[in-house]
Each structure stands twice: as C-alpha cells, then as structure tokens.
Enzyme design. Structure first.
Site, PDB file in Angstrom:
ATOM      1  N   ASP A  10       8.882 -44.021   2.589  1.00 54.45           N
ATOM      2  CA  ASP A  10       7.997 -43.100   3.940  1.00 54.45           C
ATOM      3  C   ASP A  10       7.312 -42.082   3.239  1.00 54.45           C
ATOM      4  O   ASP A  10       7.872 -41.583   2.166  1.00 54.45           O
ATOM      5  CB  ASP A  10       9.021 -43.197   4.913  1.00 54.45           C
ATOM      6  CG  ASP A  10       8.434 -42.600   6.282  1.00 54.45           C
ATOM      7  OD1 ASP A  10       7.393 -43.077   6.506  1.00 54.45           O
ATOM      8  OD2 ASP A  10       8.776 -41.620   6.775  1.00 54.45           O
ATOM      9  N   SER A  11       6.478 -41.515   4.264  1.00 48.72           N
ATOM     10  CA  SER A  11       6.082 -40.240   3.805  1.00 48.72           C
ATOM     11  C   SER A  11       7.196 -39.094   3.915  1.00 48.72           C
ATOM     12  O   SER A  11       6.867 -38.209   3.442  1.00 48.72           O
ATOM     13  CB  SER A  11       4.991 -39.903   4.975  1.00 48.72           C
ATOM     14  OG  SER A  11       5.455 -39.875   6.342  1.00 48.72           O
ATOM     15  N   CYS A  73       6.418 -47.267   6.701  1.00 50.83           N
ATOM     16  CA  CYS A  73       5.620 -46.223   7.311  1.00 50.83           C
ATOM     17  C   CYS A  73       4.380 -46.948   7.772  1.00 50.83           C
ATOM     18  O   CYS A  73       3.830 -47.552   6.921  1.00 50.83           O
ATOM     19  CB  CYS A  73       5.295 -45.212   6.211  1.00 50.83           C
ATOM     20  SG  CYS A  73       4.001 -44.077   6.717  1.00 50.83           S
ATOM     21  N   GLU A 159       9.644 -33.740  12.190  1.00 51.39           N
ATOM     22  CA  GLU A 159       9.946 -33.143  11.042  1.00 51.39           C
ATOM     23  C   GLU A 159      10.174 -31.757  10.966  1.00 51.39           C
ATOM     24  O   GLU A 159      10.944 -31.370   9.989  1.00 51.39           O
ATOM     25  CB  GLU A 159       8.581 -33.492  10.129  1.00 51.39           C
ATOM     26  CG  GLU A 159       8.235 -34.657   9.560  1.00 51.39           C
ATOM     27  CD  GLU A 159       9.002 -35.237   8.291  1.00 51.39           C
ATOM     28  OE1 GLU A 159       8.808 -34.472   7.349  1.00 51.39           O
ATOM     29  OE2 GLU A 159       9.064 -36.530   8.268  1.00 51.39           O
ATOM     30  N   CYS A 193       5.429 -45.999  14.764  1.00 52.53           N
ATOM     31  CA  CYS A 193       5.772 -45.156  13.628  1.00 52.53           C
ATOM     32  C   CYS A 193       7.223 -44.914  13.703  1.00 52.53           C
ATOM     33  O   CYS A 193       7.790 -44.719  14.480  1.00 52.53           O
ATOM     34  CB  CYS A 193       5.127 -43.740  14.302  1.00 52.53           C
ATOM     35  SG  CYS A 193       5.516 -42.555  13.072  1.00 52.53           S
ATOM     36  N   THR A 194       7.626 -44.865  12.229  1.00 47.12           N
ATOM     37  CA  THR A 194       9.199 -44.856  12.028  1.00 47.12           C
ATOM     38  C   THR A 194       9.664 -43.723  12.324  1.00 47.12           C
ATOM     39  O   THR A 194      10.835 -43.740  12.308  1.00 47.12           O
ATOM     40  CB  THR A 194       9.172 -45.340  10.434  1.00 47.12           C
ATOM     41  OG1 THR A 194       8.665 -44.425   9.645  1.00 47.12           O
ATOM     42  CG2 THR A 194       8.762 -46.972  10.507  1.00 47.12           C
ATOM     43  N   HIS A 195       9.113 -42.798  12.645  1.00 45.47           N
ATOM     44  CA  HIS A 195       9.550 -41.414  12.901  1.00 45.47           C
ATOM     45  C   HIS A 195      10.152 -41.260  14.487  1.00 45.47           C
ATOM     46  O   HIS A 195      10.870 -40.638  14.983  1.00 45.47           O
ATOM     47  CB  HIS A 195       8.742 -39.984  12.879  1.00 45.47           C
ATOM     48  CG  HIS A 195       8.528 -39.486  11.517  1.00 45.47           C
ATOM     49  ND1 HIS A 195       8.003 -40.301  10.418  1.00 45.47           N
ATOM     50  CD2 HIS A 195       8.916 -38.625  10.942  1.00 45.47           C
ATOM     51  CE1 HIS A 195       8.014 -39.724   9.174  1.00 45.47           C
ATOM     52  NE2 HIS A 195       8.751 -38.735   9.707  1.00 45.47           N
TER      53      HIS A 195
HETATM   54  N1  DGL Z   1       6.586 -42.442   9.508  1.00 46.64           N
HETATM   55  C1  DGL Z   1       5.033 -42.808   9.444  1.00 46.64           C
HETATM   56  C2  DGL Z   1       4.637 -43.758  10.166  1.00 46.64           C
HETATM   57  O1  DGL Z   1       5.382 -44.797  10.230  1.00 46.64           O
HETATM   58  C3  DGL Z   1       4.109 -41.547   9.689  1.00 46.64           C
HETATM   59  C4  DGL Z   1       4.645 -40.107   9.434  1.00 46.64           C
HETATM   60  C5  DGL Z   1       3.446 -39.283   8.976  1.00 46.64           C
HETATM   61  O2  DGL Z   1       2.515 -38.946   9.608  1.00 46.64           O
HETATM   62  O3  DGL Z   1       3.514 -38.903   7.701  1.00 46.64           O
HETATM   63  O4  DGL Z   1       3.564 -43.970  10.516  1.00 46.64           O
END
Ligand code: DGL
Length: 277
Positions: A10-11, A73, A159, A193-195
């Site tokens: 992931d990022s 991600c 974050e 989005c995994t966040h």
């Molecule tokens: N977790 C990432 C996703 O699922 C996005 C996070 C980012 O913007 O870096 O899209």
C-alpha cells in the site's frame, strides 16, 4: 524453486486493514507488508508517478523472493496494475510472478450488497478519476448504476491521525452528502480506499441510517484464498510459516506507532529504500 512470502503493498497504512483479514483467512501463509509512507499519499498523483512507484515496490517484493504480490491499495490498483500485468510481467524471465489488485475482486461481488442496484463509491481522486470501478462493475453487473465521489481530504486526515477528531466530521459529512445527493436510490456505499475503514464510525454517523457500508478486507481475503485454490502451482511456492514482516520507506518507529492503530496489534517494521532500484 524457493518458496516466497506473499507481498502486500500500500502507499502507506491502508493496506493493513486488508492484511488483517487476509491473515485471518490464510493464517498458515507468510506475508511481507510494505508501506511506501515516504511517498504517500498516492491519491492525488499522476498515472505515471503512481505506476513508477508501484512498479518499484513490486520489483522490491520480487527481490525479496515473493512470487505473488497483492496491491492492497485502490489508487495503485486503478493506476498501475494493468500496466504491470500487461507490460512488465510478460517480459520477466520468471513467468510464475503474479500481481493482483483490490478492484476486480470487489467488482465481482458488489452485486451482493445492493437491493436497488445503485451503488455509491467513495475513493481517492485518483481512483475516482480512473473510472476503474465503473468499468469493472459494468463487466459483472451491467444493470448496476454506479455513483462516485472523490474524498481527497480523508487519507491526509487518517495518515495524520486526525480521523477521530472533531475536525474530521466536516469532511466526512461533506463527501457523504455529495454522494448521497446524486441519487436517493443508493442503498450501499463501498469504501473504495483501504484507509477509509478507520473513518467508518463517522461515515456511519453521517450516512443515512439504512445505508449499507461495504469494506474490502474480507472480500479481498476470500478472493485471494479462491485464487490460490485455483492456482496450485503458484500456491505450492508460497511460503507457509505463518509469519508477517513489515517494511516502510519512512521512519520505522513512526510506522510502528501508526500501523498498530490500523492493524490492531503491535508492529515492528524495518526501513527500506525504493529509490535505489
Ligand atoms: N489506501 C489507498 C487506496 O486504497 C490510498 C491512499 C493514498 O492516497 O495514498 O486507495
């Protein structure tokens, strides 16, 4: 052939919400998690940049002996996966390397989560602009109408550990309203989005009471387990020692602290540089 752990990328921290469910579904497997925290967020970056960063990460996983990498991600799945699968992997001398994403497995089952056939998608600007969900869902469920809303402030809030703060409410309410105003028929919202699972309590608070909120962890874990069942040759070279190692491109101490919030357990990470690849 050497057995390798499954790579989870992931990022930043978001992929940990997917890793948790994958570990639960496949406890005997070994995993390597990499967060490209030094270069997160990816959500507002160009296609080319996200592709370069993601391909660097995938090559790093391969250098660690991984045969299979899951891009946990949505942004990287939307902007880099196809290029990697179609252009990079075929030119490798080892033809057993595989890279999977999170969008296709989600699109394959999304029809199970709506009665009205109207789905709302919340994601980063990159994921939304790519229209990947619209295109993928159309393949499996042509009668489903997809409404989208970019939430550019959510990943920075998460974050920066502000997802529980009062300040986060404004942006949660704003994007939820912008999505639900598009159609009264939406009965299900996908957190693409995994966040975003970290914001789920606030999302529930501001979404209409009967709205289903769908997260991806279990969907991706189930799909991965089925994939390994179908690909026995690949499964045979996946290490099964029940271990997970964590890596970050930023400060490991900072990563350990934040990551435990997403992962729900203590994390001990190591630093890795992707710039040198
Ligand atoms: N977790 C990432 C996703 O699922 C996005 C996070 C980012 O913007 O870096 O899209």
């Amino acid at each position: 052939m050497h057995k390798g752990a499954i790579g989870i990328f992931d990022s930043g921290y978001g992929g940990l919400t997917i890793l948790k469910d994958i570990e639960q579904k496949l406890p005997e497997y070994s995993f390597i998690y990499l967060g490209d925290n030094a270069r997160a967020p990816y959500g507002s970056r160009s296609f080319e940049t996200v592709y370069q960063y993601t391909w660097q990460a995938v090559q790093w996983f391969f250098s660690q002996g991984c045969h299979l990498v899951v891009i946990a991600c949505n942004t990287a799945s939307a902007k880099a996966l196809r290029n990697i699968q179609q252009n990079n992997l075929p030119s490798l001398s080892n033809n057993l390397k595989r890279v999977l994403g999170v969008i296709r497995p989600t699109a394959e089952v999304i029809g199970n989560y709506t009665n009205t056939n109207n789905i709302g998608i919340l994601g980063t600007t990159g994921t939304i602009q790519s229209k990947s969900y619209i295109l993928e869902i159309e393949k499996f469920f042509p009668s489903i109408k997809v409404y989208q809303q970019a939430c550019p402030m959510w990943v920075p809030l998460i974050e920066n550990n502000e997802y529980n703060s009062k300040g986060a409410d404004y942006f949660v309410k704003k994007y939820i309203n912008q999505l639900t105003e598009q159609s009264a028929d939406i009965d299900s919202i996908l957190l693409a989005c995994t966040h975003y699972p970290l914001l789920i309590n606030k999302i529930r608070e501001y979404a209409p009471a009967d709205m289903a909120i769908v997260t991806q962890g279990e969907i991706v874990a189930t799909s991965l387990s089925q994939y390994l069942n179908r690909h026995q040759q690949l499964d045979a070279i996946c290490k099964k020692e029940g271990s997970t190692n964590f890596f970050t491109t930023d400060d490991p101490l900072m990563f350990n602290k934040q990551a435990s919030i997403f992962y729900g357990k203590a994390v001990e990470s190591n630093y890795v540089s992707l710039h040198l690849l």
